[in-house]
Design an enzyme around this catalytic site. Structure first.
Site, PDB file in Angstrom:
ATOM      1  N   ASN A 110     -74.121  12.429   6.367  1.00  0.00           N
ATOM      2  CA  ASN A 110     -72.973  13.324   6.268  1.00  0.00           C
ATOM      3  C   ASN A 110     -71.745  12.480   6.575  1.00  0.00           C
ATOM      4  OD1 ASN A 110     -71.000  15.248   6.529  1.00  0.00           O
ATOM      5  ND2 ASN A 110     -71.858  16.238   8.356  1.00  0.00           N
ATOM      6  N   TRP A 111     -71.004  12.165   5.534  1.00  0.00           N
ATOM      7  CA  TRP A 111     -69.826  11.288   5.719  1.00  0.00           C
ATOM      8  C   TRP A 111     -68.685  12.003   6.425  1.00  0.00           C
ATOM      9  CZ3 TRP A 111     -69.173   8.509   0.269  1.00  0.00           C
ATOM     10  CH2 TRP A 111     -70.147   7.514   0.160  1.00  0.00           C
ATOM     11  N   LYS A 112     -68.757  13.339   6.499  1.00  0.00           N
ATOM     12  CA  LYS A 112     -67.650  14.134   7.051  1.00  0.00           C
ATOM     13  C   LYS A 112     -66.363  13.760   6.286  1.00  0.00           C
ATOM     14  CE  LYS A 112     -70.276  14.622  11.238  1.00  0.00           C
ATOM     15  NZ  LYS A 112     -70.322  14.791  12.692  1.00  0.00           N
ATOM     16  N   HIS A 157     -72.335  23.778   9.306  1.00  0.00           N
ATOM     17  CA  HIS A 157     -72.226  22.661  10.260  1.00  0.00           C
ATOM     18  C   HIS A 157     -71.415  23.137  11.474  1.00  0.00           C
ATOM     19  CE1 HIS A 157     -71.177  18.822  12.033  1.00  0.00           C
ATOM     20  NE2 HIS A 157     -72.176  18.307  11.342  1.00  0.00           N
ATOM     21  N   GLU A 195     -69.155  21.786  13.115  1.00  0.00           N
ATOM     22  CA  GLU A 195     -67.708  21.527  13.023  1.00  0.00           C
ATOM     23  C   GLU A 195     -67.028  22.631  12.218  1.00  0.00           C
ATOM     24  OE1 GLU A 195     -68.077  17.497  11.620  1.00  0.00           O
ATOM     25  OE2 GLU A 195     -68.819  16.907  13.598  1.00  0.00           O
ATOM     26  N   GLY A 211     -71.715  12.987  17.584  1.00  0.00           N
ATOM     27  CA  GLY A 211     -70.607  12.044  17.732  1.00  0.00           C
ATOM     28  C   GLY A 211     -70.369  11.596  19.165  1.00  0.00           C
ATOM     29  N   GLY A 270     -74.479  11.403  10.930  1.00  0.00           N
ATOM     30  CA  GLY A 270     -73.025  11.336  10.750  1.00  0.00           C
ATOM     31  C   GLY A 270     -72.540   9.898  10.789  1.00  0.00           C
ATOM     32  N   GLY A 271     -72.017   9.477  11.947  1.00  0.00           N
ATOM     33  CA  GLY A 271     -71.385   8.156  12.102  1.00  0.00           C
ATOM     34  C   GLY A 271     -72.201   7.012  11.524  1.00  0.00           C
TER      35      GLY A 271
HETATM   36  P1  13P Z   1     -73.332  11.913  14.429  1.00  0.00           P
HETATM   37  O1  13P Z   1     -74.563  11.281  13.816  1.00  0.00           O
HETATM   38  O2  13P Z   1     -72.084  11.125  14.225  1.00  0.00           O
HETATM   39  O3  13P Z   1     -73.581  12.305  15.857  1.00  0.00           O
HETATM   40  O4  13P Z   1     -73.089  13.288  13.629  1.00  0.00           O
HETATM   41  C1  13P Z   1     -74.141  14.166  13.442  1.00  0.00           C
HETATM   42  C2  13P Z   1     -73.727  15.190  12.464  1.00  0.00           C
HETATM   43  O5  13P Z   1     -72.877  16.028  12.748  1.00  0.00           O
HETATM   44  C3  13P Z   1     -74.314  15.137  11.122  1.00  0.00           C
HETATM   45  O6  13P Z   1     -74.039  16.291  10.404  1.00  0.00           O
END
Ligand code: 13P
Length: 250
Positions: A9-11, A94, A96, A172, A233-234
């Site tokens: 997930n690149w966000k 998600h 967020e 994160g 994510g990251g």
């Molecule tokens: P991180 O891997 O950066 O903790 O993020 C997880 C996430 O929200 C994936 O959707």
């Protein structure tokens, strides 16, 4: 045996030029895996990523979708629009989006229905906050989020759905749930699916873990009984690091 599904997930990261380079690099690094590989990218990268991922084993997803088919919803993107450019998966609910964009369980449910109606495969996120965890509410929260998300869905619908268990306090932050903890929460979600849809559906549904997954902890997490891969994510922002997570079993 359930397959492993590793999704990035690149966000809100990556301009098209970098996205293209990434897909070119990643496709070489993951070409021999038997695990399913998905990258969920910003809307502005979708067209490029889908073009460059053709003839590779990388599948492309979006990170959000609106629940209406069309109309006066300035700035929104419908499931039909995503499908029209070749999107296969979409992240829904998600944390967020729940936190910053006021998405409720009811909205999550409507988005899942819109995605399914248009042939998209939802990756549905559930997970507790730190306060909820400390108050001993983890299991109640993830069971109720699961139940509410799936309101009105059939056994057949569940075949196209992936669940991602993402404890909010682990996203994160560098704090990962222990593999035992994450596995236990995922067992509870699987049990809730079993209560709602029976054992066959719950035995087959893919449930990922997300929250500070990286190459150093992927193997331990993914080698548990119930964790079927990760939503990353990251660590998905660098092709080489993400490829190591995909290739955790090599
Ligand atoms: P991180 O891997 O950066 O903790 O993020 C997880 C996430 O929200 C994936 O959707």
């Amino acid at each position: 045996m359930r397959r492993k599904v590793i999704a990035g997930n690149w966000k809100m990261n990556m301009l098209p030029g970098d996205a293209i380079k990434y897909i070119e690099e990643l496709s070489g690094l993951v070409k021999d895996t038997e695990n399913e590989v998905i990258i969920c990218v910003p809307y502005t990268d979708l067209f490029y990523c889908i073009s460059y991922a053709q003839d590779t084993n990388i599948k492309i997803g979006a990170q959000n979708v609106h629940f209406e088919d069309k109309g006066a919803y300035t700035g929104e993107v419908s499931a039909e629009m995503l499908k029209s450019v070749g999107v296969e998966y979409v992240i829904i609910g998600h944390s967020e989006r729940r936190q910053y964009f006021c998405e409720t369980d009811e909205i999550v449910n409507k988005k899942i229905k819109a995605a399914l109606k248009n042939g998209l495969k939802p990756i549905v996120c559930v997970g507790e906050s730190l306060e909820q965890r400390e108050a001993g509410q983890t299991e109640n929260i993830i069971r109720s989020q699961t139940k509410n998300a799936f309101e009105g869905l059939t056994d057949d619908d569940l075949k196209s759905i992936i669940i991602a268990y993402e404890p909010i306090w682990a996203i994160g932050t560098g704090k990962t749930a222990t593999s035992e903890d994450a596995n236990n929460s995922i067992k509870a979600i699987r049990d809730e699916v079993s209560v709602l849809y029976g054992k066959e559906v719950s035995d087959n549904i893919i449930i990922q873990y997300g929250g500070s997954v990286k190459s150093g902890n992927a193997k331990e997490l993914f080698n548990t009984s119930d964790i079927d891969g990760g939503l990353v994510g990251g660590a998905s922002l660098v092709a080489e690091e993400f490829s190591k997570i995909v290739n955790y079993d090599k």
